[in-house]
Design an enzyme around this catalytic site. Structure first.
Site, mmCIF file in Angstrom:
data_model
loop_
_atom_site.group_PDB
_atom_site.id
_atom_site.type_symbol
_atom_site.label_atom_id
_atom_site.label_comp_id
_atom_site.label_asym_id
_atom_site.label_seq_id
_atom_site.Cartn_x
_atom_site.Cartn_y
_atom_site.Cartn_z
ATOM 1 N N CYS A 183 -3.203 -11.361 4.140
ATOM 2 C CA CYS A 183 -1.897 -10.825 3.749
ATOM 3 C C CYS A 183 -0.965 -11.877 3.165
ATOM 4 O O CYS A 183 0.049 -11.542 2.555
ATOM 5 C CB CYS A 183 -1.242 -10.123 4.931
ATOM 6 S SG CYS A 183 -2.255 -8.798 5.631
ATOM 7 N N HIS A 231 5.929 -9.657 3.228
ATOM 8 C CA HIS A 231 4.716 -8.855 3.299
ATOM 9 C C HIS A 231 5.055 -7.542 3.988
ATOM 10 O O HIS A 231 5.677 -7.520 5.049
ATOM 11 C CB HIS A 231 3.631 -9.615 4.064
ATOM 12 C CG HIS A 231 2.479 -8.761 4.476
ATOM 13 N ND1 HIS A 231 1.818 -7.917 3.603
ATOM 14 C CD2 HIS A 231 1.878 -8.596 5.694
ATOM 15 C CE1 HIS A 231 0.856 -7.289 4.255
ATOM 16 N NE2 HIS A 231 0.882 -7.675 5.517
ATOM 17 N N ASN A 281 0.405 -0.934 4.714
ATOM 18 C CA ASN A 281 0.089 -2.360 4.608
ATOM 19 C C ASN A 281 -1.054 -2.522 3.614
ATOM 20 O O ASN A 281 -2.198 -2.166 3.912
ATOM 21 C CB ASN A 281 -0.304 -2.900 5.983
ATOM 22 C CG ASN A 281 -0.612 -4.389 5.980
ATOM 23 O OD1 ASN A 281 -0.852 -4.986 4.936
ATOM 24 N ND2 ASN A 281 -0.637 -4.992 7.159
#
Length: 326
Positions: free
Chosen positions: A120, A253, A283
């Site tokens: 990520c 993020h 996500n």
């Protein structure tokens, strides 16, 4: 004269298949797994996510985002000197997804192409890498992509993780400039936390050894993320000799709204300066930051000359930040 790397174009792409929390809950209920829209939203802020069709690959998503970024940049794709793809869900073990993107874009100039794997944090890592190549004078135009198909590594029997992730891609074109663009970057890793967010399986002798699905210790990730994101953002600010109050937009993020708002609060910023797409995208790992950036550029929130802080945290454990004057 100081040479900077400046974003001259952004682009993004989401697969057409949008799955709401209610739709996902209904699918999971058929397997005897209980969840609900209220449960998912209260814990993550996620209301929907996009899933790629089985025959659509990471490089396919990357190409669509790249085409839009190149168009926005107003350059010919043959002018690209380097292609970087941040991903944890590549098409193959090798060749790299970046090489596949080069081929699918029809680029035949022999430009360099390679992948960056920091989960990520991957887009921030790739952006920092591109920044250094441009500042050194090695390259003038660099395409940086974050692309993921996390639906391929989700365990749909684990409700604590399967409701969180989605697929998508985002991209930027960086160009050498005399005007400030990326002001500072900061990257870190701590391999002692490798086991709290990982895909523990590996390929050996033609077979998968261990699990091929994502595992996450959510509480451990949350605790670590809030701490390191604040520190790395302040590190990037200090390197650029700026104060948090001078940040116009924060793009972390897009993993969990509570982590994002926690970081915003620690930096002393209002939630009005926080770019949020996790509600609609879920996500998307390395794709989340460039996806959110492109959304905010195209809807007019982010304007030229504004200070934008990008920051990510991911498996490895990795984390990083990039402060830029857009």
């Amino acid at each position: 004269m100081t040479r900077f790397a400046r974003i001259i174009g952004t682009g993004s792409y989401l697969p057409p298949k949008r799955v709401t929390n209610d739709e996902l809950a209904a699918q999971l209920a058929e397997k005897g797994i209980e969840t609900s829209d209220e449960w998912i939203v209260s814990r993550s802020g996620i209301r929907a996510r996009h899933f790629a069709e089985p025959d659509v690959t990471c490089s396919d998503l990357a190409v669509r985002a790249a085409e839009r970024a190149i168009e926005a940049a107003g350059i010919d794709r043959s002018e690209l000197d380097l292609i970087l793809v941040a991903t944890s869900t590549p098409d193959f073990v090798f060749p790299s997804t970046a090489c596949l993107v080069q081929q699918k874009l029809g680029i035949t100039n022999g430009c360099a192409a390679f992948d960056v794997q920091a989960v990520c944090s991957g887009f921030v890592y790739a952006l920092a890498t591109a920044d250094k190549f441009i500042r050194s004078g090695a390259y003038r135009n660099v395409l940086v992509i974050g692309s993921e198909v996390f639906s391929r590594i989700i365990d749909f029997s684990d409700r604590t993780t399967c409701v969180l992730f989605g697929d998508g891609a985002g991209a930027v074109v960086l160009q050498a400039s005399d005007e400030p663009g990326i002001l500072s970057t900061a990257l870190h890793a701590d391999g002692s936390h490798a086991n709290i967010l990982c895909v523990p399986g590996n390929v050996a002798a033609g077979a998968i050894q261990g699990s091929a699905f994502l595992y996450m210790d959510g509480q451990a990730v949350f605790k670590l993320a809030v701490t390191v994101l604040d520190k790395v953002a302040r590190e990037a600010l200090a390197a650029a000799e700026l104060d948090a109050s001078q940040v116009d937009w924060l793009i972390p993020h897009q993993a969990n709204i509570r982590i994002m708002q926690g970081t915003t609060k620690k930096l002393g910023l209002s939630n009005e300066r926080l770019i949020v797409t996790v509600d609609e995208h879920g996500n998307t790992s390395a794709a989340s930051i460039p996806l959110a950036l492109d959304v905010a550029v195209r809807d007019g929130r982010i304007q030229r000359g504004q200070h934008v802080m990008l920051e990510g945290v991911g498996g490895g454990f990795t984390w990083g930040a990039a402060l830029l004057r857009f």
